[in-house]
Design an enzyme around this catalytic site. Structure first.
Site, short mmCIF file in Angstrom:
data_model
loop_
_atom_site.label_atom_id
_atom_site.label_comp_id
_atom_site.label_asym_id
_atom_site.label_seq_id
_atom_site.Cartn_x
_atom_site.Cartn_y
_atom_site.Cartn_z
N LYS A 1 92.89 6.62 1.92
CA LYS A 1 91.82 6.89 2.90
C LYS A 1 92.15 8.09 3.78
CE LYS A 1 89.98 2.17 2.98
NZ LYS A 1 91.05 1.42 2.27
O1 LIG Z 1 88.62 1.86 0.07
C1 LIG Z 1 88.84 0.66 -0.13
O2 LIG Z 1 89.47 0.29 -1.10
C2 LIG Z 1 88.22 -0.32 0.77
C3 LIG Z 1 87.03 0.06 1.36
C4 LIG Z 1 86.25 -0.89 2.04
O3 LIG Z 1 85.15 -0.62 2.48
N1 LIG Z 1 86.73 -2.17 2.14
C5 LIG Z 1 87.92 -2.55 1.60
O4 LIG Z 1 88.26 -3.74 1.71
N2 LIG Z 1 88.71 -1.61 0.97
C6 LIG Z 1 90.05 -2.00 0.47
O5 LIG Z 1 89.92 -2.95 -0.56
C7 LIG Z 1 90.94 -3.93 -0.47
C8 LIG Z 1 90.29 -5.30 -0.25
O6 LIG Z 1 91.23 -6.31 -0.42
P1 LIG Z 1 90.79 -7.84 -0.63
O7 LIG Z 1 89.90 -8.18 0.50
O8 LIG Z 1 92.10 -8.55 -0.59
O9 LIG Z 1 90.12 -7.93 -1.98
C9 LIG Z 1 91.86 -3.51 0.68
O10 LIG Z 1 92.91 -2.73 0.14
C10 LIG Z 1 90.97 -2.62 1.53
O11 LIG Z 1 91.67 -1.61 2.21
#
Ligand SMILES: O=C(O)c1cc(=O)[nH]c(=O)n1[C@@H]1O[C@H](COP(=O)(O)O)[C@@H](O)[C@H]1O
Length: 285
Positions: free
Chosen positions: A106
């Site tokens: 990011k």
């Molecule tokens: O860019 C990302 O990956 C991201 C964007 C977003 O809007 N929301 C989001 O949850 N993420 C990433 O996606 C992953 C979500 O993880 P879980 O919620 O465990 O599936 C994390 O690494 C967050 O940083």
């Protein structure tokens, strides 16, 4: 989900390689998020050895079968250079086994220093070179230009935050500019321009959370749409059609804790990923 290798020309642009990987392996990105609580659940210490063990287990279990692995950089950076060394080795190991790697860093900065971030992640011979990287457009979409140019040159991709999965995102992302468009739509429109004419899929993707009540935006960017939020954040495969509509075919759903919580048994990780990939393919197919 099959164990078929992506198999396209490794020099093909990221969008083409991703399309092929999603079509042959199933549309699933598994996030590698070594939360301290997950390390504990896996019986590992919250130290570099635990981080290495966790990361290698995920990579060795899944890199030969899922389309994309997405290491979350902060979980590695928190151990300093030793953690970054684990990340660097994991990226190489995952790519070697045939997965595309999306570095979740990011990044976003003024143009001149954005060029340094582009060097770090998108230059073909960089130690942390990944197939794609997540970028934040908060300093203005134009400030990302060095990364967009570097990605084009090295055949890599980017995913720019547009409509994020967290509830706080709307304050900024749904705000309207002087031309009446939301900030998110302006980002999506700029991505569409970057992807113009690309076949079968552009390399300049957007992040659009699967948790949204509705996208309420034109998602036709001719590029991939990374959809985090499935599993631990409450979204399900069944939400994808509602949120993405006719753009669902370009969606790359992303799951981290929802798969990782099934470890450390590699077979259980593989089974969880297979079930997710099958459900997601059915939901967006
Ligand atoms: O860019 C990302 O990956 C991201 C964007 C977003 O809007 N929301 C989001 O949850 N993420 C990433 O996606 C992953 C979500 O993880 P879980 O919620 O465990 O599936 C994390 O690494 C967050 O940083």
């Amino acid at each position: 989900m099959s164990t078929h290798s992506p198999g396209t020309d490794p020099r093909a642009p990221f969008g083409a390689r991703l399309r092929h990987a999603m079509d042959t392996r199933g549309p699933l990105c598994v996030g590698i998020d070594p939360h301290p609580s997950l390390l504990a659940d896996w019986g590992l210490d919250d130290d570099v050895e635990g981080l290495r063990n966790f990361t290698h287990t995920v990579v060795d279990a899944l890199a030969d079968r899922v389309a994309v692995l997405k290491p979350q950089s902060a979980f590695f950076e928190r151990f300093g250079s030793a953690g970054v060394a684990v990340l660097e080795a994991a990226v190489a190991r995952a790519r070697e086994a045939g997965a595309l790697v999306l570095m979740d860093a990011k990044r976003g900065d003024i143009g001149s220093t954005m060029a340094a971030y582009a060097d770090a992640y998108l230059r073909a011979d960089a130690p942390l070179h990944a197939d794609a990287v997540t970028l934040s457009p908060f300093l203005g979409f134009g400030s990302l230009r060095p990364a967009l140019d570097a990605a084009r040159e090295s055949g890599s991709g980017v995913f720019v935050l547009a409509l994020t999965s967290n509830p706080e995102g709307a304050d900024v992302q749904r705000a309207r500019g002087a031309d009446g468009r939301t900030v998110a739509q302006a980002v999506l429109d700029r991505l569409a321009a970057e992807n113009e004419g690309a076949e079968p899929l552009g390399s300049f993707g957007a992040v659009v959370g699967a948790t949204l009540a509705e996208a309420d935006a034109d998602l036709g960017i001719n590029g991939p749409l990374l959809a985090p939020g499935i599993g631990a954040q409450g979204a399900t495969a069944g939400d994808l059609r509602r949120v993405f509509g006719s753009a669902a075919g370009n969606v790359l759903p992303s799951v981290s804790r929802g798969v990782l919580r099934h470890g450390p048994d590699p077979e259980a990780l593989r089974k969880a990923a297979r079930i997710e990939a099958e459900q997601l393919a059915e939901a967006i197919g």
